[in-house]
Design a protein around this motif. Sequence first.
Motif, PDB file in Angstrom:
ATOM      1  N   UNK A 152      29.485  44.251  38.018  1.00  9.66           N
ATOM      2  CA  UNK A 152      30.424  46.059  37.965  1.00  9.66           C
ATOM      3  C   UNK A 152      30.419  46.148  39.518  1.00  9.66           C
ATOM      4  N   UNK A 153      30.302  45.737  40.252  1.00  9.30           N
ATOM      5  CA  UNK A 153      30.237  46.646  41.684  1.00  9.30           C
ATOM      6  C   UNK A 153      31.570  46.860  42.278  1.00  9.30           C
ATOM      7  N   UNK A 154      32.739  44.988  41.761  1.00 10.07           N
ATOM      8  CA  UNK A 154      34.023  45.159  41.529  1.00 10.07           C
ATOM      9  C   UNK A 154      34.980  45.619  40.948  1.00 10.07           C
ATOM     10  N   UNK A 155      36.088  46.642  40.901  1.00 10.41           N
ATOM     11  CA  UNK A 155      37.549  46.978  40.170  1.00 10.41           C
ATOM     12  C   UNK A 155      38.228  45.281  39.892  1.00 10.41           C
ATOM     13  N   UNK A 156      38.496  45.496  38.382  1.00  6.28           N
ATOM     14  CA  UNK A 156      38.876  43.912  38.415  1.00  6.28           C
ATOM     15  C   UNK A 156      40.742  44.180  39.513  1.00  6.28           C
ATOM     16  N   UNK A 157      41.044  45.281  39.714  1.00  7.68           N
ATOM     17  CA  UNK A 157      42.185  45.677  40.587  1.00  7.68           C
ATOM     18  C   UNK A 157      41.721  45.664  42.195  1.00  7.68           C
ATOM     19  N   UNK A 158      40.679  45.981  42.438  1.00  7.50           N
ATOM     20  CA  UNK A 158      40.094  45.682  43.495  1.00  7.50           C
ATOM     21  C   UNK A 158      39.886  43.821  44.541  1.00  7.50           C
ATOM     22  N   UNK A 159      39.579  43.325  42.209  1.00  6.08           N
ATOM     23  CA  UNK A 159      39.232  41.224  43.216  1.00  6.08           C
ATOM     24  C   UNK A 159      40.668  40.437  42.512  1.00  6.08           C
ATOM     25  N   UNK A 160      41.194  41.191  42.059  1.00  2.14           N
ATOM     26  CA  UNK A 160      42.842  40.836  41.896  1.00  2.14           C
ATOM     27  C   UNK A 160      43.401  40.655  43.256  1.00  2.14           C
ATOM     28  N   UNK A 161      43.526  41.170  44.486  1.00  2.00           N
ATOM     29  CA  UNK A 161      43.747  42.355  45.411  1.00  2.00           C
ATOM     30  C   UNK A 161      43.515  40.870  46.950  1.00  2.00           C
ATOM     31  N   UNK A 162      42.044  40.796  46.162  1.00  2.00           N
ATOM     32  CA  UNK A 162      40.899  40.243  46.874  1.00  2.00           C
ATOM     33  C   UNK A 162      41.156  38.621  46.782  1.00  2.00           C
ATOM     34  N   UNK A 163      41.473  38.544  45.398  1.00  2.00           N
ATOM     35  CA  UNK A 163      41.784  37.107  44.884  1.00  2.00           C
ATOM     36  C   UNK A 163      43.125  36.571  46.019  1.00  2.00           C
ATOM     37  N   UNK A 195      51.176  37.764  43.870  1.00  2.00           N
ATOM     38  CA  UNK A 195      51.337  39.287  43.633  1.00  2.00           C
ATOM     39  C   UNK A 195      49.903  39.496  43.165  1.00  2.00           C
ATOM     40  N   UNK A 196      49.675  40.140  43.507  1.00  2.00           N
ATOM     41  CA  UNK A 196      47.729  40.882  43.056  1.00  2.00           C
ATOM     42  C   UNK A 196      47.999  41.509  42.060  1.00  2.00           C
TER      43      UNK A 196
END
Length: 242
Positions: free
Chosen positions: A69-80, A93-94
């Motif tokens: 839970x330290x990253x939001x889904x949106x933050x992880x989407x961008x990193x991935x 597209x993130x």
Amino acid sequence: MTGAGTPPTARVEAVVLDYGGVLTGPVKESIAAWIEADGIDPASFSRTLKAWMSRGAPAGTPIHRLETGELTVEEFDALLAAQLTMVDGRPVDPVGVLSRLFAGMRPDPEMFALVEELRALGLRVALLSNSWGNTYPRERLDALLDPVVVSGEVGLRKPAAPIYELTLARLGVAAGNAVFVDDAEPNVLGARAVGMRAHLHVDASSTRAALAALVPGLRPTPDGPPRAHPEDVGPTAPRALD
């Protein structure tokens, strides 16, 4: 194999299940469908998954932080997305990457039927899941499973011992009286390390058969008779889970 220090004849009082890949169809099938539909270069995904999720991955990878839970889904989407490429070389597209990755996951009706049977036999049935921001069918899960332990909600993740210990505490059962089922071997090993029995899930039929070897009255096949158990036929200890 029984968990560390688990007596082979310990009575099973609770079954703890993973969600993705256990109560649903295989996660890899959803991932494969996403890779094909979105034109993702499979090598870029495999490389990233290995770097972030393998046993040798350092602590605190983006997947670890997403699961706690330290990253939001949106933050992880961008990193991935930043680590992936499309087969034609374009960037990914993130927006909505995880949603598309898990879009093919569907509940496994055979596993939900197994949960119902376990409950009818008087066992506690719990959920222990590492969340990747998945949208869980919470109304359905909360009606069947108690407790429901999701990594991102408790700030802990499998295979570290504290999340198993938290689940056992919420169940109110000793580790040796609980069976854990997961489709990832490291998580199975983590459960065994705290003293739980554990089974590596491949499909509903093999998991049912494995549990039927330990749970009196549980049918080894959906339409078959209950398997005879040691307490019914004599002193021979039940077969340990693989």
